[in-house]
Motif scaffolding. Structure first.
Motif, short mmCIF file in Angstrom:
data_model
loop_
_atom_site.label_atom_id
_atom_site.label_comp_id
_atom_site.label_asym_id
_atom_site.label_seq_id
_atom_site.Cartn_x
_atom_site.Cartn_y
_atom_site.Cartn_z
N GLN A 101 0.86 -1.18 0.00
CA GLN A 101 0.00 0.00 0.00
C GLN A 101 0.90 1.23 0.00
O GLN A 101 1.97 1.23 0.62
CB GLN A 101 -0.92 -0.01 1.21
CG GLN A 101 -1.96 -1.13 1.14
CD GLN A 101 -2.91 -1.12 2.31
OE1 GLN A 101 -2.47 -1.35 3.43
NE2 GLN A 101 -4.18 -0.86 2.08
N PHE A 102 0.46 2.26 -0.68
CA PHE A 102 1.27 3.47 -0.84
C PHE A 102 0.53 4.68 -0.30
O PHE A 102 -0.69 4.75 -0.31
CB PHE A 102 1.56 3.70 -2.33
CG PHE A 102 2.43 2.65 -2.96
CD1 PHE A 102 1.85 1.52 -3.51
CD2 PHE A 102 3.81 2.80 -3.01
CE1 PHE A 102 2.65 0.53 -4.09
CE2 PHE A 102 4.61 1.82 -3.58
CZ PHE A 102 4.03 0.69 -4.13
N ARG B 36 -5.45 2.48 -8.37
CA ARG B 36 -5.82 3.70 -9.07
C ARG B 36 -5.11 4.86 -8.39
O ARG B 36 -4.85 4.83 -7.17
CB ARG B 36 -7.33 3.93 -9.12
CG ARG B 36 -8.04 4.20 -7.84
CD ARG B 36 -9.51 4.49 -8.08
NE ARG B 36 -9.75 5.87 -8.51
CZ ARG B 36 -10.93 6.38 -8.81
NH1 ARG B 36 -12.02 5.62 -8.73
NH2 ARG B 36 -11.07 7.64 -9.18
N GLN B 37 -4.79 5.85 -9.20
CA GLN B 37 -4.05 7.00 -8.69
C GLN B 37 -4.77 8.28 -9.07
O GLN B 37 -5.02 8.53 -10.24
CB GLN B 37 -2.62 7.02 -9.25
CG GLN B 37 -1.77 8.12 -8.65
CD GLN B 37 -0.33 8.05 -9.10
OE1 GLN B 37 -0.03 7.54 -10.17
NE2 GLN B 37 0.58 8.55 -8.28
N GLY B 42 -2.52 9.74 -3.80
CA GLY B 42 -1.56 8.66 -3.92
C GLY B 42 -2.14 7.48 -4.67
O GLY B 42 -3.11 7.60 -5.42
N LEU B 43 -1.55 6.31 -4.44
CA LEU B 43 -2.05 5.09 -5.07
C LEU B 43 -2.97 4.38 -4.09
O LEU B 43 -2.60 4.21 -2.92
CB LEU B 43 -0.90 4.15 -5.42
CG LEU B 43 -0.13 4.42 -6.70
CD1 LEU B 43 0.83 5.57 -6.51
CD2 LEU B 43 0.61 3.18 -7.13
N ARG B 44 -4.11 3.96 -4.55
CA ARG B 44 -5.01 3.20 -3.70
C ARG B 44 -5.21 1.82 -4.31
O ARG B 44 -5.48 1.69 -5.50
CB ARG B 44 -6.35 3.94 -3.56
CG ARG B 44 -6.23 5.23 -2.74
CD ARG B 44 -7.56 5.92 -2.61
NE ARG B 44 -8.00 6.49 -3.87
CZ ARG B 44 -9.23 6.94 -4.08
NH1 ARG B 44 -10.13 6.89 -3.13
NH2 ARG B 44 -9.55 7.46 -5.25
N MET B 88 -6.19 7.35 -13.26
CA MET B 88 -5.06 6.60 -13.81
C MET B 88 -5.07 5.24 -13.13
O MET B 88 -5.09 5.17 -11.89
CB MET B 88 -3.75 7.34 -13.52
CG MET B 88 -2.51 6.53 -13.84
SD MET B 88 -2.22 6.35 -15.59
CE MET B 88 -0.77 7.39 -15.77
N TYR B 89 -5.03 4.18 -13.91
CA TYR B 89 -5.02 2.82 -13.36
C TYR B 89 -3.65 2.19 -13.61
O TYR B 89 -3.15 2.17 -14.73
CB TYR B 89 -6.13 1.98 -13.99
CG TYR B 89 -7.49 2.41 -13.53
CD1 TYR B 89 -8.17 3.43 -14.18
CD2 TYR B 89 -8.07 1.85 -12.39
CE1 TYR B 89 -9.41 3.87 -13.73
CE2 TYR B 89 -9.30 2.28 -11.94
CZ TYR B 89 -9.97 3.29 -12.61
OH TYR B 89 -11.19 3.73 -12.16
#
Lengths: 112, 111
Positions: A101-102, B36-37, B42-44, B88-89
């Motif tokens: 996770q990020f 997805r971003q 951030g990225l989720r 964005m994916y």
């Protein structure tokens, strides 16, 4: 699994200067990884530091890990315009089965 | 070099359409991921797969499903696309507890 929180959110420096960003996390980890993302692209893995390591180097990158404070830092020395990117940390817990996770990342802008 | 290929770089779809995003990796990785971003978020993690036909929900699985019939391919499905799925994916793959390898992303616009 858990996500890291990067700090600061944004960093603007001149070419040749050093850039430092930090990552905090909440629970014990197996390892912690740093990634870079250039605008509009996927993330690229930079460096991995294991929980029993305190410092690691790769070229102009230096990563430290303090498990007692649950934090890590990434230092980019002698920065270049090409280092302009977002940087993300990803702490990996022992029970996560590699599920990353990020956080929101640190956006670094290096001005020539 | 590891290659993670996402089928489309840009995609424009209409609300209500069923959308398939495909991802293929060539390194025999067990794990595959869809993120997805969105700006500032951030990225989720949407879904995660640790083996063929195995999947786990990530943080935001609502409105999405996934399919992993073969080890090298991980598909993300938007059952009925909505405008809030414009994003964005990013697809990624890895061995367990090893670094992720990302594709270049699919920028999806739902109108």
């Amino acid at each position: 699994s858990q996500q890291g929180e990067e700090d600061p959110q944004a960093l603007s420096i001149q070419e040749g200067e050093n850039a430092t960003m930090n990552c905090s996390y909440k629970t014990s980890i197996n390892n912690l990884q740093w990634y870079r993302q250039n605008s509009g692209r996927g993330l690229v893995h930079l460096i991995l530091i294991r929980s029993n390591e305190r410092e690691k180097h790769s070229g102009r990158l230096r990563v430290t890990l303090d498990t007692s404070k649950k934090s890590s830092s990434l230092l980019i020395t002698a920065s270049r315009a090409a280092d302009t990117a977002s940087y993300f940390c990803a702490p990996l817990t022992t029970d996560s089965w590699g599920k990353f996770q990020f956080g929101a990342g640190t956006q670094v802008v290096v001005t020539p | 070099d590891v290659k993670v290929t996402q089928s489309s770089r840009y995609l424009v779809k209409r609300t209500g359409e069923k959308v398939f995003l495909e991802c293929v990796q060539d390194m025999d990785h067990e794990n595959m991921f869809w993120y997805r971003q969105d700006p500032g978020l951030g990225l989720r993690l949407i879904y995660f797969s640790y083996d063929v036909k195995m999947k786990e929900k990530g943080d935001i699985p609502e409105g999405y499903s996934v399919s992993r019939e073969k080890k090298e391919r991980f598909s993300l499905i938007l059952e009925s696309a909505s405008t809030n799925q414009t994003s964005m994916y990013l697809c990624a793959s890895s061995f367990i507890n090893s670094p992720l390898h990302f594709g270049n992303g699919t920028r999806l616009t739902v109108t």
